[in-house]
Each structure stands twice: as C-alpha cells, then as structure tokens.
Design an enzyme around this catalytic site. Structure first.
Site, PDB file in Angstrom:
ATOM      1  CE  LYS A  92      -3.937   2.403   0.264  1.00 34.96           C
ATOM      2  NZ  LYS A  92      -3.406   2.897  -1.024  1.00 34.96           N
ATOM      3  CD  GLN A 113       3.069   4.915   2.363  1.00 31.71           C
ATOM      4  OE1 GLN A 113       3.726   5.832   1.544  1.00 31.71           O
ATOM      5  NE2 GLN A 113       1.889   5.089   3.171  1.00 31.71           N
ATOM      6  CE  LYS A 116       3.624   7.853   5.630  1.00 30.41           C
ATOM      7  NZ  LYS A 116       3.426   8.718   4.541  1.00 30.41           N
ATOM      8  CE  LYS A 128       4.632   7.580  -1.811  1.00 35.41           C
ATOM      9  NZ  LYS A 128       4.091   7.874  -0.613  1.00 35.41           N
ATOM     10  CG  ASP A 168       3.229  10.902  -2.788  1.00 32.54           C
ATOM     11  OD1 ASP A 168       3.241  10.516  -1.834  1.00 32.54           O
ATOM     12  OD2 ASP A 168       4.372  11.653  -3.509  1.00 32.54           O
ATOM     13  CB  THR A 211      -2.628  13.891   4.591  1.00 32.53           C
ATOM     14  OG1 THR A 211      -2.794  12.861   3.888  1.00 32.53           O
ATOM     15  CG2 THR A 211      -0.967  13.865   5.099  1.00 32.53           C
TER      16      THR A 211
HETATM   17  N1  GLU Z   1       1.147   9.143  -0.517  1.00 33.79           N
HETATM   18  C1  GLU Z   1       0.378   9.234   0.776  1.00 33.79           C
HETATM   19  C2  GLU Z   1       1.522   8.749   1.767  1.00 33.79           C
HETATM   20  O1  GLU Z   1       2.799   9.290   1.755  1.00 33.79           O
HETATM   21  C3  GLU Z   1      -0.661   8.147   0.815  1.00 33.79           C
HETATM   22  C4  GLU Z   1      -0.538   6.926   0.506  1.00 33.79           C
HETATM   23  C5  GLU Z   1      -1.922   6.044   0.237  1.00 33.79           C
HETATM   24  O2  GLU Z   1      -2.907   6.580   0.694  1.00 33.79           O
HETATM   25  O3  GLU Z   1      -1.679   4.965   0.063  1.00 33.79           O
HETATM   26  O4  GLU Z   1       1.226   8.243   2.841  1.00 33.79           O
END
Ligand code: GLU
Length: 448
Positions: A92, A113, A116, A128, A168, A211
């Site tokens: 994801k 990620q 996170k 990513k 993103d 976010t």
């Molecule tokens: N690009 C966002 C991040 O850095 C969201 C990623 C997502 O929703 O999968 O967390």
C-alpha cells in the site's frame, strides 16, 4: 553513527551497494538510529537477519511508459513500483508523478511507508511508485493518455489484495480516476484496487482532508500530553499549500491557531492577519503555484520569492508539508532562534538528519512524518474496508476514526520511546513502534 556493531555492518553494506541513492540511505540511517536501542534487547533481529531483509524491497517493477502528446509527438517516460514489504498486509502506498522520480526516491518512500502503515494499526504493507513525468502544463487529454499507458503495464502488478496504490505528488483524484478506469476496463472487475478515488467512483469521504487533518490531530495529542495545551492562539507556519498543507492550515485555524505564513514553489506569503485560505484556493483554480499573486488582494502581506525564507518567520509551531529535505540545519537553527518550539512533519522526510538531531537535542517537540502524516494512508485503509464491504461511511464516521487512529499512533510512539529510552523521543518511538509489528510478522512467516 550507531553503537551496535550489527547495525554498523549492515549499514556499511547497504551504503556501499546503494551509494547512488542518497534519499534511501538517509531514510535507512534515521531508522537504524532508532533501532540502536532495540537490537541488543531483541537478539532475534540479528539472529534472523531482519535488518538485512527489511532494507531490501521484496520486488521492484520497472517499465517504460510511451504516450503521444497533443502535438502528435511520441513521448517516453520511465516508471516503477517498489513493493517494499508485505509482512502485515497487501502492499500500500502512493504513486508520484514528478520529473525527479527515481529509484532512490521510490525506495525511501516505500521504506518509510512500511513503518507508517504499520503505525496506523491497519493491515497494510509498504510500497511506493511513480514516473518521471511532469504533469504541470499538460492538458487533460495528455494526462489521461499518460495514465492509461502507465496502467497498461501496472495493472498486472496490482489488485485489492495484492498492491493498492493511491495518490502522492502530482497524482490526485483526476489521475487516480483515469488509472482506476483503465484498470477496471482491462480486468473487467470493479474492486478497491486504488484509494483516494473520487467519491462517485467509490472513494471515501474525508480522504482528501485526511493527511492534513491527521497532522493537526497528532499535534493536538502532543500539545495535550506534553504541555497540557491546545492550538489556541499559537502562531503556525506551513510550507506547501497543496493537499496536505492547505488542509493542515484549515484545521489548525479551526482549532484556534493563527497560520501566519505559507509557501509554494513561487515563494512565501507572510500575513500577520492570518493566511486567507479561501483566496489561495480560488487562485489555485488557475494555476497550482500562486503565492506571488496573494498581495494583489492583501497588499499588507509580505512576499518573499525564496521558499526557504519561511523558516525565518517567528512561530510557535512549524509544519513542513511540502517535500523531502526542505529543512536543512541552517533553517532549523533559524526556527529555534526565532522561538519555534514544536515541529510537526506533514511531508515525507522534510527534515534532514542533522536538522532532526538538532531539534531533538534542543528539546523541540518533534513529530516525524511517518507518524504525523499517517492520516492519509490510514483513511486509505478505511477506503479499502468500505470498498470490500460495499458500503460507505459518513464524513463524521471517517473523521472520528481518523482522530482515534492518530491518537493511537501518538500513544504507541510515545510509549515505545519511554520504554526504550526513558524519554519522549517520537523519532525513536515511531520507528520502533512501526517496526515491531512488521518484525513480529516476519518472524511468524519464516525465511522468505
Ligand atoms: N502518499 C501518501 C503517503 O505518503 C498516501 C498513500 C496512500 O494513501 O496509500 O502516505
């Protein structure tokens, strides 16, 4: 450098192997910094070569994207998807379209990620991707043509239980819509393969706010726990006026703060009356970077064409929400000198390592992006749940869950820091708390 000989050895190997990937090495170094207090207490990390494994993406898919521009010329871009870690859930993470997208940037983002996503408590692995395609100045038709060509390759490597991309930098609801539409046509199935979709296409209410709002909910927890305080009356500066920065500014204002400065690539606006967010939104309908036009409506505001100059404006709270490595040590020193006592990262890795260490040494309340900006992907996780259940939650339901998740992340990060360092170091705490679940799952799943 790290005290642990094991971490020193693995870092030496990684930095030798990927010496041309500075962003990725920076993310690994920050992570290993935090692991230093953990590896000796958890001998299985070394015994099972967890660090050697966790720094290598499980898979990288690379492809070229060929498309035709409005003048009929055939264009070629390079694209990739880094599927970093699937120990705790399907891959994801977002897709970035920007001229500087390369393997180093996709790997640093995919690595971050992983932790996170783990912090959100939802079952999502880390990934990513992106392309070195610059969407600025392209027509709708060109964007659609590019997205369709991009998906004609990527469709084979994604799926609702395999890899779920989102937006993103340079990828918003429009791009997601084109990519989702093309995927759906090729596989002939409607499923939750993308998040951050438009609402009519099955997106979640509250995703576009998530976010920025999440950054403020996280900051609220820090203010409450560490100072018995709130946003009320605080001077806030925010770099970036895109999806994250604008929403953070709106929520901070709603919570009683005064946002005195914001920036974009055109420059910085300093407005002691509080930034006029409605004006920024109206100006952005014409072009994405607008700070140079703000004074036409508010001549009392001050404009500076250097985006970095924002860090010299006195504030209580700074929220870097633009991009990686936007706060170098001199900017960090200027912030502290001018009275800033809290930094909350809305972007991914906006603070360099020496600037981060400086903030921590000076006792600044510092929230790393992998914790503070996790609200976006958290609501992406909620979008996946809604799609899988074929139902939609209201904005209020999603927002309440987001608040709960951000408070949970703060608690996990703070508790991990207290447990392993006896201090409130959220950089160490967030890395350890995010790592623990991934590590546990990797042990459970054997040597794959
Ligand atoms: N690009 C966002 C991040 O850095 C969201 C990623 C997502 O929703 O999968 O967390």
């Amino acid at each position: 450098m790290f005290k642990s000989a094991y971490l020193q050895r693995v870092y030496a190997e990684v930095s030798q192997r990927y010496k041309d990937q500075p962003e990725f090495l920076q993310a690994v170094e920050e992570f290993f910094d935090a692991m230093d207090v953990l590896v000796e207490k958890e001998p299985n990390i070394e015994k099972y070569s967890i660090m050697e494994r966790i720094v290598e993406p499980e898979r990288i898919i690379r492809f070229r994207v060929v498309w035709t521009d409005d003048s009929g010329k055939i264009q070629v871009n390079r694209a990739m998807r880094v599927q970093f870690n699937s120990a705790i859930g399907p891959y994801k993470g977002g897709i970035r379209f920007a001229p500087n997208v390369n393997e180093s940037i996709c790997k640093f983002l995919g690595f971050e990620q992983t932790f996170k996503n783990s912090l959100t408590g939802l079952p999502m692995g880390g990934a990513k991707g992106g392309a070195d395609f610059d969407p600025t100045g392209k027509s709708d038709q060109e964007i659609m043509t590019f997205c369709q060509s991009f998906m004609s390759e990527l469709y084979a490597h994604v799926g609702p239980n395999y890899d779920v991309p989102a937006g993103d930098f340079g990828v918003g609801a429009r791009e997601i819509g084109y990519m989702f539409g093309f995927y759906k046509k090729i596989v002939n199935q409607w499923n939750g393969v993308f998040t951050s979709k438009g609402i009519a296409s099955g997106g979640s209410l509250g995703r576009s706010e998530a976010t920025g709002y999440g950054v403020c909910y996280f900051a609220q927890e820090m203010l409450r726990a560490y100072r018995n305080d709130t946003f009320q009356g605080k001077r806030v500066i925010i770099s970036g006026a895109g999806k994250v920065g604008w929403m953070a500014a709106q929520k901070a204002t709603e919570l009683g703060a005064k946002v005195v400065a914001m920036s974009d690539i055109k420059g910085v606006i300093h407005d002691e009356n509080g930034i006029d967010l409605g004006l920024i939104l109206r100006l952005q309908k014409q072009s994405p970077a607008v700070m140079d036009q703000y004074r036409q409506t508010h001549p009392e505001a001050i404009f500076n064409p250097d985006p970095k100059s924002i860090w010299t404006i006195p504030c209580d709270i700074a929220m870097p929400c633009a991009t990686q490595n936007e706060i170098y040590l001199p900017s960090a020193e200027a912030l502290v000198k001018n009275g800033c006592w809290m930094v909350v990262e809305g972007a991914n890795m906006p603070t360099t390592l020496d600037a981060t260490r400086y903030f921590v040494d000076k006792g600044i309340l510092f929230a790393p992006g992998k914790a503070a900006n996790a609200g976006g992907v958290a609501v992406s996780g909620l979008e996946m749940s809604q799609n899988a259940m074929h139902l939609n939650w209201t904005f209020e339901e999603v927002d309440a869950k987001l608040k709960q998740i951000m408070a949970g992340i703060f608690k996990k990060a703070d508790e991990a820091s207290m447990k392993y360092t006896g201090t409130h170091n959220l950089v160490i705490g967030a890395n350890i708390a995010g790592f623990m679940k991934v590590y546990q799952a990797m042990l459970e799943q054997g040597t794959l």
